[in-house]
Scaffold this motif. Structure first.
Motif, short mmCIF file in Angstrom:
data_model
loop_
_atom_site.label_atom_id
_atom_site.label_comp_id
_atom_site.label_asym_id
_atom_site.label_seq_id
_atom_site.Cartn_x
_atom_site.Cartn_y
_atom_site.Cartn_z
N LEU A 232 -17.67 14.94 29.45
CA LEU A 232 -16.90 13.71 29.52
C LEU A 232 -15.76 13.79 30.53
CD1 LEU A 232 -16.68 12.96 25.68
CD2 LEU A 232 -18.16 11.83 27.36
N ASP A 233 -15.65 14.93 31.23
CA ASP A 233 -14.58 15.13 32.22
C ASP A 233 -13.21 14.87 31.60
OD1 ASP A 233 -13.78 15.89 34.75
OD2 ASP A 233 -13.60 13.81 35.45
N TYR A 234 -13.01 15.42 30.41
CA TYR A 234 -11.78 15.23 29.64
C TYR A 234 -10.68 16.11 30.22
CZ TYR A 234 -8.94 14.59 25.41
OH TYR A 234 -7.94 14.28 24.52
N ALA A 235 -9.46 15.59 30.26
CA ALA A 235 -8.33 16.35 30.80
C ALA A 235 -8.07 17.59 29.95
CB ALA A 235 -7.09 15.47 30.85
N GLU A 236 -7.92 18.75 30.62
CA GLU A 236 -7.64 19.99 29.91
C GLU A 236 -6.85 20.93 30.81
OE1 GLU A 236 -11.00 22.48 29.16
OE2 GLU A 236 -12.07 21.78 30.94
N HIS A 237 -6.16 21.87 30.19
CA HIS A 237 -5.42 22.88 30.93
C HIS A 237 -6.17 24.19 30.87
CE1 HIS A 237 -1.52 21.89 32.71
NE2 HIS A 237 -1.52 20.85 31.89
N VAL A 238 -6.63 24.67 32.01
CA VAL A 238 -7.39 25.92 32.05
C VAL A 238 -6.53 27.09 31.59
CG1 VAL A 238 -8.57 27.53 33.59
CG2 VAL A 238 -8.92 25.08 33.86
N THR A 239 -5.22 27.04 31.87
CA THR A 239 -4.35 28.16 31.51
C THR A 239 -4.10 28.26 30.01
OG1 THR A 239 -2.41 26.77 31.90
CG2 THR A 239 -3.16 28.15 33.72
N GLU A 240 -4.59 27.29 29.23
CA GLU A 240 -4.39 27.36 27.78
C GLU A 240 -5.25 28.45 27.16
OE1 GLU A 240 -4.46 24.40 23.89
OE2 GLU A 240 -4.81 23.60 25.89
N TYR A 241 -6.56 28.39 27.38
CA TYR A 241 -7.48 29.40 26.85
C TYR A 241 -8.43 29.94 27.91
CZ TYR A 241 -6.00 27.78 22.24
OH TYR A 241 -5.25 27.46 21.13
N GLY A 242 -8.56 29.25 29.03
CA GLY A 242 -9.51 29.63 30.05
C GLY A 242 -10.46 28.49 30.38
N VAL A 243 -11.48 28.79 31.15
CA VAL A 243 -12.42 27.76 31.61
C VAL A 243 -13.36 27.32 30.51
CG1 VAL A 243 -14.25 27.24 33.27
CG2 VAL A 243 -12.28 28.63 33.98
N HIS A 244 -13.89 28.27 29.75
CA HIS A 244 -14.90 27.95 28.73
C HIS A 244 -14.38 28.10 27.30
CE1 HIS A 244 -16.96 29.77 32.32
NE2 HIS A 244 -17.61 28.63 32.26
N TRP A 245 -13.37 28.92 27.11
CA TRP A 245 -12.86 29.24 25.78
C TRP A 245 -12.09 28.06 25.20
CZ3 TRP A 245 -13.62 34.39 23.98
CH2 TRP A 245 -13.05 34.67 22.73
N ASP A 302 -15.29 35.96 37.36
CA ASP A 302 -16.43 36.19 36.48
C ASP A 302 -16.12 35.59 35.11
OD1 ASP A 302 -14.67 38.02 35.24
OD2 ASP A 302 -15.44 39.67 36.45
N LEU A 303 -17.04 35.77 34.17
CA LEU A 303 -16.92 35.14 32.85
C LEU A 303 -15.66 35.61 32.13
CD1 LEU A 303 -18.35 33.18 30.93
CD2 LEU A 303 -19.48 35.15 29.90
N ILE A 304 -15.33 36.91 32.22
CA ILE A 304 -14.14 37.42 31.53
C ILE A 304 -12.87 36.90 32.17
CG2 ILE A 304 -12.84 39.52 30.99
CD1 ILE A 304 -15.45 40.98 30.62
N SER A 305 -12.78 36.97 33.49
CA SER A 305 -11.56 36.50 34.16
C SER A 305 -11.38 35.00 34.02
CB SER A 305 -11.59 36.90 35.63
OG SER A 305 -12.69 36.31 36.30
N MET A 306 -12.48 34.27 33.92
CA MET A 306 -12.37 32.83 33.73
C MET A 306 -11.80 32.46 32.37
SD MET A 306 -15.86 31.28 35.39
CE MET A 306 -16.18 31.34 37.15
N ASN A 307 -11.97 33.35 31.41
CA ASN A 307 -11.53 33.07 30.03
C ASN A 307 -10.54 34.12 29.53
OD1 ASN A 307 -13.48 30.75 29.26
ND2 ASN A 307 -14.81 32.33 30.13
N ARG A 308 -9.79 34.72 30.45
CA ARG A 308 -8.95 35.85 30.09
C ARG A 308 -7.85 35.48 29.10
NH1 ARG A 308 -7.95 34.70 35.68
NH2 ARG A 308 -5.86 33.82 36.03
N GLU A 309 -7.30 34.25 29.18
CA GLU A 309 -6.26 33.85 28.23
C GLU A 309 -6.80 33.84 26.81
OE1 GLU A 309 -5.14 31.82 32.14
OE2 GLU A 309 -6.97 32.14 30.97
N GLY A 310 -7.96 33.25 26.61
CA GLY A 310 -8.55 33.19 25.27
C GLY A 310 -8.96 34.55 24.75
N ILE A 311 -9.51 35.39 25.64
CA ILE A 311 -10.01 36.70 25.22
C ILE A 311 -8.87 37.62 24.79
CG2 ILE A 311 -11.15 38.80 26.03
CD1 ILE A 311 -12.91 36.99 27.79
N PHE A 312 -7.82 37.70 25.62
CA PHE A 312 -6.77 38.68 25.33
C PHE A 312 -5.74 38.16 24.34
CE2 PHE A 312 -8.50 40.17 29.39
CZ PHE A 312 -8.76 41.49 29.05
N SER A 313 -5.51 36.84 24.31
CA SER A 313 -4.60 36.30 23.29
C SER A 313 -5.20 36.44 21.90
CB SER A 313 -4.29 34.83 23.58
OG SER A 313 -5.45 34.01 23.42
#
Length: 494
Positions: A232-245, A302-313
């Motif tokens: 839906l192209d919904y507004a989101e902040h990537v820095t919150e959890y990452g790209v996919h998380w 890569d997948l980890i760096s794209m979602n690093r905020e969610g993974i490490f938080s």
């Protein structure tokens, strides 16, 4: 000649709008959070002194909604700059109602001793654990505030300092995310206590299989949210959890990791000890390696760096969950042997002492003169964030508990399950019970309605009056759904 000026899209404007660089002060957020137990005080005064919500009429539902939903909505919108004024108004109303003559017309007739013993024998004995009214009020209020904020944040009436902070600082919504995890941890102590009461030990393999059953629906919800947001192209902040998380993934991965930590209890027999140890080790890694800079400014390749905020938080949220479990180990047991000597006060004083201890640890982690001089970061879920969330929530649980013990001692004096259930229902809001009963489903509904409103309403352009109208209507739908499920005795467990 065509102009080369490029204008930001509405999506980009929304992303920039919800960005919050600094947040609010800890004391201001504490005053806003204090509205919930003060509302509980007013509700309890109405019920204990006037039996206002018994029986539960249409008028009772309206007042219940105005107090437990309306007052919390006001605290984050119209009264957001003066939360202390709202608290004083609610306290004044409570004092006025308390000063009125009590309504004794609805009191139950006293039973003779023989009748009491016969009633207790037929009503069923009490178990090891109980559903404490103040926990229902705490968790219900937390769910109400969460549902309010996830939509209110998209409107200009909602203060930016309450929105999630970009990297460093504190805000109401940062507290809300951590509180959701802490609350889940409190409830997660129940099966552990049952296991100990039955003197059983579940092997790690079985524990992991059981935890995965709880994780799978949450992970599916996380996948559905990811697909819907991207589709839906919904507004989101990537820095919150990452790209996919997203937050559902965080919740979904908690059960198996907690199951693994059960084995560590043989070495460190305290969930609080495990929480502090995990938080300290995580913070040391952040400070002594390049992990902090990797999370904050590293490239997304890569997948980890794209979602690093969610993974490490996740490690920070796991520590918060474990601290919540430790609180559950304190407040959930019934302690039958000491009921006549006021065991609820012993439990509450113990909880208050823990709250003070967490506050001291938070102060030591953030002060420059005597402590580590660290700054809270929800994005990292670092040690100060962990301690801030845990200290605030244990203080809130204590506040609800003291209100409960003062106004409704009958619950703690009940000697059979039927009497205790009646006392429980008399001392808890029907709305808060309903939110608590189907919390995750209601949270999912609130997320869906939030998306619907954002796709149909230009929230940045809405006036304050229209904003309040939309938020009241939205919360009315969410609340009516919750109460409706409760009326039909429907519990949906995900």
């Amino acid at each position: 000649m065509a102009s080369s000026t490029s204008y930001p899209s509405y999506k980009q404007l929304k992303e920039d709008f919800v960005s919050n660089l600094s947040g609010g002060t800890v004391s201001e957020i504490a005053l806003v959070c204090a509205v919930a137990p003060v509302v509980s005080l007013l509700w309890s005064t109405l019920q204990a002194r006037q039996s206002f919500f018994k029986p539960y009429t249409t008028l009772g539902f309206v007042v219940d909604f105005l107090l437990n939903v309306g007052a919390l909505l006001l605290s984050v919108t119209l009264y957001s700059a003066v939360p202390i004024l709202l608290n004083l108004l609610l306290l004044t109303a409570a004092l006025f109602i308390y000063a009125l003559p009590p309504n004794l017309s609805r009191k139950k007739p006293r039973l003779l001793p023989d009748a009491k013993s016969r009633a207790a024998a037929s009503a069923g004995s009490l178990g090891v654990l109980s559903t404490k009214p103040f926990l229902t009020n705490y968790r219900g209020n937390m769910m109400v505030v969460t549902c309010i904020c996830i939509l209110a944040v998209d409107f200009r009436l909602f203060p930016r300092r309450f929105a999630k902070v970009e990297t460093w600082g504190t805000s109401l919504m940062d507290m809300g995310v951590g509180s959701f995890v802490f609350s889940a941890g409190v409830v997660a102590a129940r099966p552990v206590l049952k296991e100990r009461a039955d003197n059983k030990y579940i092997p790690l393999g079985q524990r992991l299989v059981k935890s995965l059953r709880h994780s799978l629906p949450l992970l599916v919800l996380g996948l559905v949210r990811f697909l819907s947001v991207k589709g839906l192209d919904y507004a989101e902040h990537v820095t919150e959890y990452g790209v996919h998380w997203n937050f559902f993934f965080t919740l979904g991965f908690l059960p198996p990791f907690v199951a693994l930590f059960q084995s560590a209890l043989r070495v460190i027999p305290s969930y609080a000890g495990l929480a502090v140890l995990l938080g300290v080790v995580y913070q040391i890694v952040l400070e002594s390696t390049s992990l902090k800079s990797y999370i904050l400014v590293g490239p997304r390749t890569d997948l980890i760096s794209m979602n690093r905020e969610g993974i490490f938080s996740f490690f920070g949220y796991l520590a918060i969950f474990l601290a919540g479990q430790d609180t559950g180990m304190i407040v959930l047991p019934r302690t039958l042997k000491a009921r006549k000597s006021g065991s609820q006060w012993t439990m509450l004083l113990t909880l208050a002492a823990w709250s003070l201890g967490w506050m001291v640890l938070y102060h030591l982690s953030t002060t420059y003169k005597y402590g580590a001089g660290l700054t809270v970061s929800r994005r990292l879920a670092n040690l100060p964030y962990i301690l801030w969330v845990v200290a605030s929530n244990t203080a809130l649980v204590s506040g609800f508990g003291f209100v409960d013990a003062i106004f409704f001692p009958a619950f703690y004096n009940a000697h059979d399950s039927k009497t205790e259930k009646e006392a429980y229902e008399a001392s808890t809001s029907r709305i808060l019970r309903s939110y608590n009963r189907n919390g995750l489903v209601i949270f999912l509904l609130a997320n869906l309605l939030t998306g619907l409103v954002n796709m149909t309403v230009p929230t940045l352009d809405v006036s304050p009056v229209a904003t309040m109208g939309i938020l009241v209507a939205y919360m009315a739908v969410v609340t009516a759904t919750a109460v409706g499920l409760d009326m039909y005795n429907i519990s949906i467990k995900l």
